[in-house]
Design a protein around this motif. Structure first.
Motif, mmCIF file in Angstrom:
data_model
loop_
_atom_site.group_PDB
_atom_site.id
_atom_site.type_symbol
_atom_site.label_atom_id
_atom_site.label_comp_id
_atom_site.label_asym_id
_atom_site.label_seq_id
_atom_site.Cartn_x
_atom_site.Cartn_y
_atom_site.Cartn_z
ATOM 1 N N SER A 127 43.659 32.601 40.642
ATOM 2 C CA SER A 127 44.625 32.814 39.568
ATOM 3 C C SER A 127 45.976 32.183 39.863
ATOM 4 C CB SER A 127 44.813 34.311 39.309
ATOM 5 O OG SER A 127 45.487 34.924 40.394
ATOM 6 N N LYS B 72 48.458 35.588 33.411
ATOM 7 C CA LYS B 72 47.700 35.102 32.260
ATOM 8 C C LYS B 72 46.422 34.398 32.700
ATOM 9 C CE LYS B 72 51.538 34.613 29.004
ATOM 10 N NZ LYS B 72 52.291 33.684 28.118
ATOM 11 N N GLN C 66 44.888 34.955 35.429
ATOM 12 C CA GLN C 66 44.031 36.006 35.959
ATOM 13 C C GLN C 66 43.213 36.650 34.850
ATOM 14 O OE1 GLN C 66 45.049 38.992 39.336
ATOM 15 N NE2 GLN C 66 45.754 39.972 37.471
ATOM 16 N N GLN C 67 43.859 36.951 33.730
ATOM 17 C CA GLN C 67 43.148 37.534 32.596
ATOM 18 C C GLN C 67 42.093 36.586 32.056
ATOM 19 O OE1 GLN C 67 45.479 39.629 29.522
ATOM 20 N NE2 GLN C 67 47.255 39.380 30.850
ATOM 21 N N ARG D 209 37.982 37.220 31.912
ATOM 22 C CA ARG D 209 37.157 37.109 30.704
ATOM 23 C C ARG D 209 36.040 36.077 30.885
ATOM 24 N NH1 ARG D 209 39.119 39.758 26.385
ATOM 25 N NH2 ARG D 209 41.271 40.491 26.466
ATOM 26 N N ASP E 99 49.931 42.960 37.278
ATOM 27 C CA ASP E 99 49.354 42.992 35.932
ATOM 28 C C ASP E 99 48.241 44.031 35.810
ATOM 29 O OD1 ASP E 99 49.391 42.115 33.294
ATOM 30 O OD2 ASP E 99 47.784 40.681 33.638
ATOM 31 N N SER F 98 46.977 45.030 32.102
ATOM 32 C CA SER F 98 46.090 44.080 31.427
ATOM 33 C C SER F 98 44.696 44.097 32.037
ATOM 34 C CB SER F 98 46.673 42.667 31.509
ATOM 35 O OG SER F 98 47.907 42.602 30.817
ATOM 36 N N LEU F 99 44.640 44.194 33.369
ATOM 37 C CA LEU F 99 43.341 44.253 34.028
ATOM 38 C C LEU F 99 42.584 45.505 33.622
ATOM 39 C CD1 LEU F 99 44.167 43.068 37.659
ATOM 40 C CD2 LEU F 99 42.830 41.854 35.954
ATOM 41 N N ILE G 115 40.732 45.045 30.361
ATOM 42 C CA ILE G 115 39.516 44.245 30.480
ATOM 43 C C ILE G 115 38.414 45.050 31.143
ATOM 44 C CG2 ILE G 115 38.523 42.168 31.501
ATOM 45 C CD1 ILE G 115 41.226 40.834 31.212
#
Length: 333
Positions: A97, A102, A104-105, A109, A126, A129-130, A133
């Motif tokens: 990442s 971003k 990383q996200q 996905r 983050d 956000s993780l 997911i």
């Protein structure tokens, strides 16, 4: 590109017989098996991994997400993960990442869309956000040295606070009383725990950490170099430095040399992680840590066990780091 029908034609059997041989789904005579395998070898047939994954609901692929492959810690960690997974018949997809939330996200996905059988996350920051997911994914997962709020995932980590405490206790036993700390980013759980170990060790000896003894950096050698330069210029009374990882400690060795502070005669430096490189710098770095490859192997073992036993209770494996005394620490002059 050859197909299963090409193999069947060359071997003189039906394509269903070829399928049974390759997938070991039904007994096949020794002669037919020999002819099928010979035909596969002759024409170089490769079974479709996509078709197999759809049929068996598995891909034999483990996704690994790290924040910085340039950091030797993560390189050694991935080597341990890959070794364990390879022996178990799994391949590893590695994503870097580059410390970008971003990216990383996006990689998270992508890995989930590739229908990986398991996810190993060795990243930072983050967390919110993780967590979102993770809630959408049912894939078995293991995190290394971090918690993801709300995620159903096993964790394998190093006892960061105990390791930092051992490092600073070593410096205290050598007679140092003015001990600075170079930490990683304050939003990272690892950095917070290591700073707490530094602070706790000082307080137990009746020493109150002074304002300015703690300098935040970014876990890189360049960051450690700048942080140690700033620390020693503002606080010349400092006789020892605990760095939150070996990379920053190595940067600190350079900074000390440029400022004319001989290590360890005039300044002791201790790191954290015990990366392989730490024993080859000069002076060789005193540090604390576990075998990083073994940490990776343990994380992979926990993940593979989760894949085989999805309903088992979650595990939280905590490894205790050890002090490795080398040349960069000595008694206070």
């Amino acid at each position: 590109m050859s197909t299963i029908k090409d193999v069947a034609a060359l071997a003189g059997v039906s394509f269903t017989t070829v399928s049974h041989v390759l997938n070991d789904t039904r007994p096949v005579s020794a002669d037919a098996r020999r002819r099928v395998l010979a035909a596969v070898e002759e024409i170089g047939y490769l079974p479709s991994a996509v078709a197999r994954s759809l049929r068996k609901s598995e891909t034999k692929i483990i996704g690994v997400l790290v924040p910085n492959v340039q950091n030797p810690f993560f390189a050694e960690l991935v080597c341990g993960v890959e070794e364990c997974c390879r022996l178990a018949g799994y391949s590893v997809f590695l994503c870097n990442s580059d410390n970008d939330p971003k990216r990383q996200q996006q990689y998270m996905r992508t890995l989930l869309e590739k229908r990986i059988d398991g996810l190993l996350l060795a990243s930072a920051g983050d967390a919110a956000s993780l967590a979102k997911i993770f809630k959408l994914a049912s894939v078995p997962a293991v995190t290394v040295d971090r918690l993801v709020p709300g995620a159903r995932a096993d964790r394998v980590s190093v006892h960061n606070q105990a390791g930092a405490h051992a490092a600073v206790a070593h410096l205290l036993e050598l007679g140092h009383r003015h001990i600075g700390c170079i930490s990683g980013p304050a939003e990272f759980e690892v950095a917070i725990e290591r700073v707490e170990g530094w602070r706790q060790a000082l307080l137990e000896r009746g020493i109150t950490p002074q304002e300015g003894w703690l300098v935040e950096s970014d876990f890189s050698s360049a960051g450690g170099y700048e942080a140690v330069r700033a620390l020693l210029r503002k606080h010349p009374e400092i006789t020892a430095v605990f760095a939150g990882n070996d990379m920053m400690a190595m940067g600190g060795l350079r900074a000390a040399a440029e400022l004319g502070r001989k290590v360890p005669e005039q300044l002791s430096i201790v790191g954290f992680d015990d990366i392989e490189l730490s024993s080859f710098v000069y002076p060789a770095l005193t540090t604390v840590g576990c075998s990083i490859k073994e940490l990776g192997r343990e994380a992979a073992r926990v993940l593979l066990d989760r894949i085989d036993n999805p309903g088992a209770p979650l595990k939280d494996v905590l490894l205790t780091p050890r002090l490795v005394v080398r040349e960069s620490s000595a008694a206070r002059a």
